[in-house]
Design a protein around this motif. Structure first.
Motif, PDB file in Angstrom:
ATOM      1  N   GLU A   1      95.671  -0.995 -11.769  1.00 12.46           N
ATOM      2  CA  GLU A   1      97.138  -1.303 -11.124  1.00 12.46           C
ATOM      3  C   GLU A   1      97.746  -2.076 -11.991  1.00 12.46           C
ATOM      4  O   GLU A   1      99.221  -1.850 -12.131  1.00 12.46           O
ATOM      5  CB  GLU A   1      97.054  -1.861  -9.702  1.00 12.46           C
ATOM      6  CG  GLU A   1      96.344  -1.087  -8.637  1.00 12.46           C
ATOM      7  CD  GLU A   1      95.851  -1.562  -7.375  1.00 12.46           C
ATOM      8  OE1 GLU A   1      96.289  -2.763  -7.385  1.00 12.46           O
ATOM      9  OE2 GLU A   1      95.312  -0.841  -6.487  1.00 12.46           O
TER      10      GLU A   1
ATOM     11  N   GLU B   1      84.210  -2.669  -8.140  1.00 13.21           N
ATOM     12  CA  GLU B   1      84.963  -1.749  -7.808  1.00 13.21           C
ATOM     13  C   GLU B   1      86.645  -2.173  -7.509  1.00 13.21           C
ATOM     14  O   GLU B   1      87.434  -1.800  -8.366  1.00 13.21           O
ATOM     15  CB  GLU B   1      84.859  -0.622  -6.791  1.00 13.21           C
ATOM     16  CG  GLU B   1      83.489   0.041  -7.154  1.00 13.21           C
ATOM     17  CD  GLU B   1      83.751   1.060  -8.591  1.00 13.21           C
ATOM     18  OE1 GLU B   1      84.906   1.496  -8.547  1.00 13.21           O
ATOM     19  OE2 GLU B   1      82.740   1.221  -9.298  1.00 13.21           O
TER      20      GLU B   1
ATOM     21  N   ALA C   1      87.580   1.282 -15.639  1.00 15.74           N
ATOM     22  CA  ALA C   1      87.405   1.999 -14.253  1.00 15.74           C
ATOM     23  C   ALA C   1      86.500   2.967 -14.302  1.00 15.74           C
ATOM     24  O   ALA C   1      85.464   3.181 -13.278  1.00 15.74           O
ATOM     25  CB  ALA C   1      88.559   2.212 -13.692  1.00 15.74           C
TER      26      ALA C   1
ATOM     27  N   GLU D   1      89.829  -1.329  -9.998  1.00 22.33           N
ATOM     28  CA  GLU D   1      91.198  -0.686  -9.313  1.00 22.33           C
ATOM     29  C   GLU D   1      92.334  -1.840  -9.692  1.00 22.33           C
ATOM     30  O   GLU D   1      93.411  -1.188  -9.874  1.00 22.33           O
ATOM     31  CB  GLU D   1      91.095  -0.752  -7.715  1.00 22.33           C
ATOM     32  CG  GLU D   1      89.933   0.434  -7.490  1.00 22.33           C
ATOM     33  CD  GLU D   1      89.859   0.391  -5.961  1.00 22.33           C
ATOM     34  OE1 GLU D   1      90.749  -0.242  -5.336  1.00 22.33           O
ATOM     35  OE2 GLU D   1      89.143   1.251  -5.465  1.00 22.33           O
TER      36      GLU D   1
END
Length: 237
Positions: free
Chosen positions: A134, A126, A209, A130
């Protein structure tokens, strides 16, 4: 009279390059015997130690092999050599052109990238997912300069390939971006459509994601394929 003399620096390296080019260019066809050690030493005006070192490198590159009878035979490099030979092909006076090799490398990049995106959606943690999202948004703020986008693109794809947890893909990625393969020398303006498509970069990150592996694979292939030249390539039989 020798056909060609070798400069005194890096003698074995130079001799290896000459023999490699003969093999890649067809001057030494598959199944033929490599010129005898003493004859190569005489032809190029070098000592036999340099010849042995050059032949050892040819063996390591899987361009030749020593037969049971003691002769060194030329191999069919299209069947025996590995990806590392691409460096030699790019620098060679014979064999495939740099343009053809660059196209081939871009096609490989599209295949590896697509599957890496699929595996990343399945395997990455995870926090890694992320970070990929980003990085995609950072990419969106990197333009419009193509050189800046190119650097940000490499950094973003590295996260995806690392997230795939496939070491072979990661090593291939390193070869594709560090100049080992000629794809790294493709001008950024030939990749304009891919690099300027910020929306697709962000969307791909979001698919990864969201763990939508098949959709991520399709979108990654579509994105990366935009940089593959559309010109047909001659089929080698």
């Amino acid at each position: 009279m020798t056909e060609r003399h070798i400069r005194r620096e890096a003698v074995s390296d130079q001799l290896f390059a000459v023999l490699r080019d003969r093999i890649l260019g067809g001057g030494l066809p598959p199944g033929s015997a490599l010129t005898a050690e003493r004859d190569l030493a005489a032809e190029f005006g070098v000592n036999r130690h340099a010849v042995r070192e050059a032949v050892k490198r040819l063996q390591q590159a899987r361009l030749v092999e020593v037969s049971h009878g003691g002769r060194t035979l030329v191999l069919d490099w299209r069947r025996s050599a590995g990806l590392e030979l691409a460096v030699g092909i790019a620098a060679s006076d014979g064999g495939p052109s740099v343009a053809d090799l660059a196209r081939d490398a871009l096609e490989m990049r599209a295949c590896i990238g697509a599957d890496a995106a699929r595996l990343c959606a399945i395997r990455c943690s995870e926090p890694a997912a992320e970070e990929i999202v980003e990085a995609a948004w950072r990419y969106a703020r990197s333009g419009p300069d193509l050189a800046d986008l190119g650097l940000a693109d490499v950094a973003w794809w590295r996260l995806i390939v690392e997230g795939s947890a496939n070491l072979a893909y990661l090593l291939a990625f390193n070869s594709l971006v560090d100049g080992t393969l000629p794809v790294a020398d493709v001008p950024d303006d030939l990749r304009t459509a891919e690099l300027l498509d910020v929306e697709t970069h962000v969307r791909l990150a979001e698919l990864i994601a969201a763990r939508r592996s098949e959709a991520a694979e399709r979108l990654a292939r579509e994105l990366l394929s935009r940089s593959v030249p559309a010109t047909p390539r001659k089929v080698v039989r």
